[in-house]
Scaffold this motif. Sequence first.
Motif, PDB file in Angstrom:
ATOM      1  N   LEU A  45       0.831  -1.210   0.000  1.00 37.72           N
ATOM      2  CA  LEU A  45       0.000   0.000   0.000  1.00 37.72           C
ATOM      3  C   LEU A  45       0.865   1.261   0.000  1.00 37.72           C
ATOM      4  O   LEU A  45       0.513   2.266  -0.629  1.00 37.72           O
ATOM      5  N   ARG A  46       1.991   1.190   0.694  1.00 35.65           N
ATOM      6  CA  ARG A  46       2.889   2.360   0.726  1.00 35.65           C
ATOM      7  C   ARG A  46       3.423   2.656  -0.688  1.00 35.65           C
ATOM      8  O   ARG A  46       3.453   3.797  -1.121  1.00 35.65           O
ATOM      9  N   GLU A  47       3.790   1.576  -1.382  1.00 37.27           N
ATOM     10  CA  GLU A  47       4.288   1.723  -2.751  1.00 37.27           C
ATOM     11  C   GLU A  47       3.198   2.289  -3.673  1.00 37.27           C
ATOM     12  O   GLU A  47       3.440   3.190  -4.475  1.00 37.27           O
ATOM     13  N   LEU A  48       2.017   1.737  -3.501  1.00 32.34           N
ATOM     14  CA  LEU A  48       0.867   2.193  -4.300  1.00 32.34           C
ATOM     15  C   LEU A  48       0.558   3.658  -4.004  1.00 32.34           C
ATOM     16  O   LEU A  48       0.245   4.439  -4.916  1.00 32.34           O
ATOM     17  N   HIS A  49       0.655   4.028  -2.737  1.00 27.18           N
ATOM     18  CA  HIS A  49       0.378   5.399  -2.324  1.00 27.18           C
ATOM     19  C   HIS A  49       1.354   6.368  -2.989  1.00 27.18           C
ATOM     20  O   HIS A  49       0.948   7.420  -3.508  1.00 27.18           O
ATOM     21  N   GLU A  50       2.625   5.991  -3.000  1.00 27.69           N
ATOM     22  CA  GLU A  50       3.645   6.856  -3.630  1.00 27.69           C
ATOM     23  C   GLU A  50       3.385   7.006  -5.124  1.00 27.69           C
ATOM     24  O   GLU A  50       3.421   8.107  -5.669  1.00 27.69           O
ATOM     25  N   CYS A  51       3.106   5.869  -5.764  1.00 29.91           N
ATOM     26  CA  CYS A  51       2.836   5.912  -7.202  1.00 29.91           C
ATOM     27  C   CYS A  51       1.553   6.680  -7.504  1.00 29.91           C
ATOM     28  O   CYS A  51       1.485   7.441  -8.467  1.00 29.91           O
ATOM     29  N   GLY A  52       0.550   6.441  -6.661  1.00 35.44           N
ATOM     30  CA  GLY A  52      -0.732   7.157  -6.825  1.00 35.44           C
ATOM     31  C   GLY A  52      -0.517   8.655  -6.764  1.00 35.44           C
ATOM     32  O   GLY A  52      -1.068   9.413  -7.574  1.00 35.44           O
ATOM     33  N   HIS A  53       0.310   9.063  -5.823  1.00 39.89           N
ATOM     34  CA  HIS A  53       0.600  10.492  -5.676  1.00 39.89           C
ATOM     35  C   HIS A  53       1.309  11.028  -6.925  1.00 39.89           C
ATOM     36  O   HIS A  53       0.937  12.085  -7.458  1.00 39.89           O
ATOM     37  N   GLU A  54       2.289  10.280  -7.400  1.00 37.49           N
ATOM     38  CA  GLU A  54       3.028  10.690  -8.611  1.00 37.49           C
ATOM     39  C   GLU A  54       2.093  10.814  -9.810  1.00 37.49           C
ATOM     40  O   GLU A  54       2.148  11.776 -10.567  1.00 37.49           O
ATOM     41  N   VAL A  55       1.266   9.794  -9.944  1.00 40.69           N
ATOM     42  CA  VAL A  55       0.343   9.747 -11.089  1.00 40.69           C
ATOM     43  C   VAL A  55      -0.629  10.920 -11.054  1.00 40.69           C
ATOM     44  O   VAL A  55      -0.850  11.603 -12.052  1.00 40.69           O
ATOM     45  N   VAL A  56      -1.191  11.170  -9.882  1.00 38.06           N
ATOM     46  CA  VAL A  56      -2.162  12.265  -9.765  1.00 38.06           C
ATOM     47  C   VAL A  56      -1.481  13.609 -10.011  1.00 38.06           C
ATOM     48  O   VAL A  56      -2.034  14.481 -10.680  1.00 38.06           O
ATOM     49  N   MET A  57      -0.263  13.740  -9.504  1.00 42.41           N
ATOM     50  CA  MET A  57       0.465  14.992  -9.727  1.00 42.41           C
ATOM     51  C   MET A  57       0.700  15.208 -11.220  1.00 42.41           C
ATOM     52  O   MET A  57       0.555  16.313 -11.725  1.00 42.41           O
ATOM     53  N   GLN A  58       1.070  14.130 -11.906  1.00 39.77           N
ATOM     54  CA  GLN A  58       1.324  14.276 -13.338  1.00 39.77           C
ATOM     55  C   GLN A  58       0.035  14.601 -14.102  1.00 39.77           C
ATOM     56  O   GLN A  58       0.005  15.505 -14.925  1.00 39.77           O
ATOM     57  N   GLU A  59      -0.994  13.874 -13.799  1.00 35.53           N
ATOM     58  CA  GLU A  59      -2.228  14.017 -14.566  1.00 35.53           C
ATOM     59  C   GLU A  59      -2.995  15.298 -14.246  1.00 35.53           C
ATOM     60  O   GLU A  59      -3.625  15.882 -15.112  1.00 35.53           O
ATOM     61  N   VAL A  60      -2.963  15.680 -12.985  1.00 34.47           N
ATOM     62  CA  VAL A  60      -3.853  16.759 -12.546  1.00 34.47           C
ATOM     63  C   VAL A  60      -3.122  18.077 -12.289  1.00 34.47           C
ATOM     64  O   VAL A  60      -3.569  19.138 -12.719  1.00 34.47           O
ATOM     65  N   ARG A  61      -2.025  17.982 -11.571  1.00 37.03           N
ATOM     66  CA  ARG A  61      -1.411  19.204 -11.054  1.00 37.03           C
ATOM     67  C   ARG A  61      -0.378  19.825 -11.988  1.00 37.03           C
ATOM     68  O   ARG A  61      -0.345  21.038 -12.138  1.00 37.03           O
ATOM     69  N   ARG A  62       0.477  18.985 -12.573  1.00 33.14           N
ATOM     70  CA  ARG A  62       1.557  19.546 -13.372  1.00 33.14           C
ATOM     71  C   ARG A  62       1.047  20.009 -14.736  1.00 33.14           C
ATOM     72  O   ARG A  62       0.149  19.400 -15.300  1.00 33.14           O
ATOM     73  N   GLY A  63       1.676  21.074 -15.228  1.00 25.22           N
ATOM     74  CA  GLY A  63       1.269  21.588 -16.531  1.00 25.22           C
ATOM     75  C   GLY A  63      -0.081  22.270 -16.424  1.00 25.22           C
ATOM     76  O   GLY A  63      -0.541  22.602 -15.340  1.00 25.22           O
ATOM     77  N   GLY A  64      -0.709  22.448 -17.541  1.00 29.65           N
ATOM     78  CA  GLY A  64      -2.019  23.102 -17.522  1.00 29.65           C
ATOM     79  C   GLY A  64      -1.856  24.609 -17.435  1.00 29.65           C
ATOM     80  O   GLY A  64      -0.816  25.119 -17.046  1.00 29.65           O
TER      81      GLY A  64
END
Lengths: 191, 185
Positions: A45-64
């Motif tokens: 779950l810790r690994e998933l949490h880190e990846c989830g955070h990375e993924v969301v940051m890429q998809e939602v927060r970065r750029g735009g």
Amino acid sequence: MSAAEDKLEILMGKLLDGEISPAEQRILDRELEQDARARELLEQLRELHECGHEVVMQEVRRGGTDPEELFERAWKQNRGSVWQRIIHIGGLPRFAVGLAAGFLLGLLLHFVPIGGAKPPVDVNHGQEVTKRIADNVGDRDEAWSVRPRPNSPQVTREVEWYGFTDQAGDQWLIEGFREGIAKPASYQGDL
Amino acid sequence: MNEREPNELTLVCAAREGDKEALQTLLKRNWGWLRGLVYSVLTRRQDLDDVMQEVCLRVIGRIHTLREPERFRAWLAILAKREAIRHWRHRPQEVPPSDSPGYLGDPAEDVEKKDLCGRVLEAVRTLPEKYREVFVLAHAGELTYAQMAEVLDIPITTMQIRLVRARRMIRDQITGKSEQKVHEI
């Protein structure tokens, strides 16, 4: 999955999301000490949490586009709309506009005749009423000779005719104007 | 977060009266999770800016209709979701694969992690919407559980269970386990 497993995963999720309370932390620690599978699950779950955070940051927060820029664009677009400007009128001006609109509507309704609202006027109506009263009287037909109206036949007057018997038993034929003015139209003293 | 509550209320009240600065500040503060929520409907970031501008437009046009300033976030979330759903319905049915790129990541990241993140992204995209929105909000890292429940207008326990199930579904998909039936809650 059992309710206990659900609860354990909720606690692990809370730990990873920084939402765990000290009491919950103690419960989780106890479980982790006792159960090797729980420790393995927490690592996953810790690994998933880190990846989830990375993924969301890429998809939602970065750029735009910058939020301020988008807001400015939207603000200009909104201000460009005439309808929106009307909606945004507030307070006293809005009240004044409403009042003026109501006044105009009132004037319009007062002066503009509405089709079908006026009752039809019948020049023979008075005589028909007189005849109906006379029929009711029966043997007094001769008494109900209606005097000719002073107005020419082409002139239409908005009047109503009523029969009236007073306390002495005398019968009156009443000519009533629509405006509420009444005047005696004829009187036969021997009735 | 609680410390800013009164301030946010004040901003909402000012924004309702047509204060542009206040409204801009409010949107800026809530921008991250709002984008996340819109993304959870669209599942692709290409249309995000278009929808976010539409959301701004709606907020500007309707902020004066907000009756309960303390429910600003929930109101904002409903408005954003509606706009995202409207956009999603009108988008082309066939989305070319090139329009939805996979996980790009940091060049410095090791290959193994990049691969894992790529699979997580794919799994997130295939989640049912109600699980995806919880997952995205939780990993955007802006809202507490209570605020997420408020935004989604669901009890906090329901939100927690949905998050557990979302994570479990992603984990199962990554590890190749057969899909488990998820009970509606």
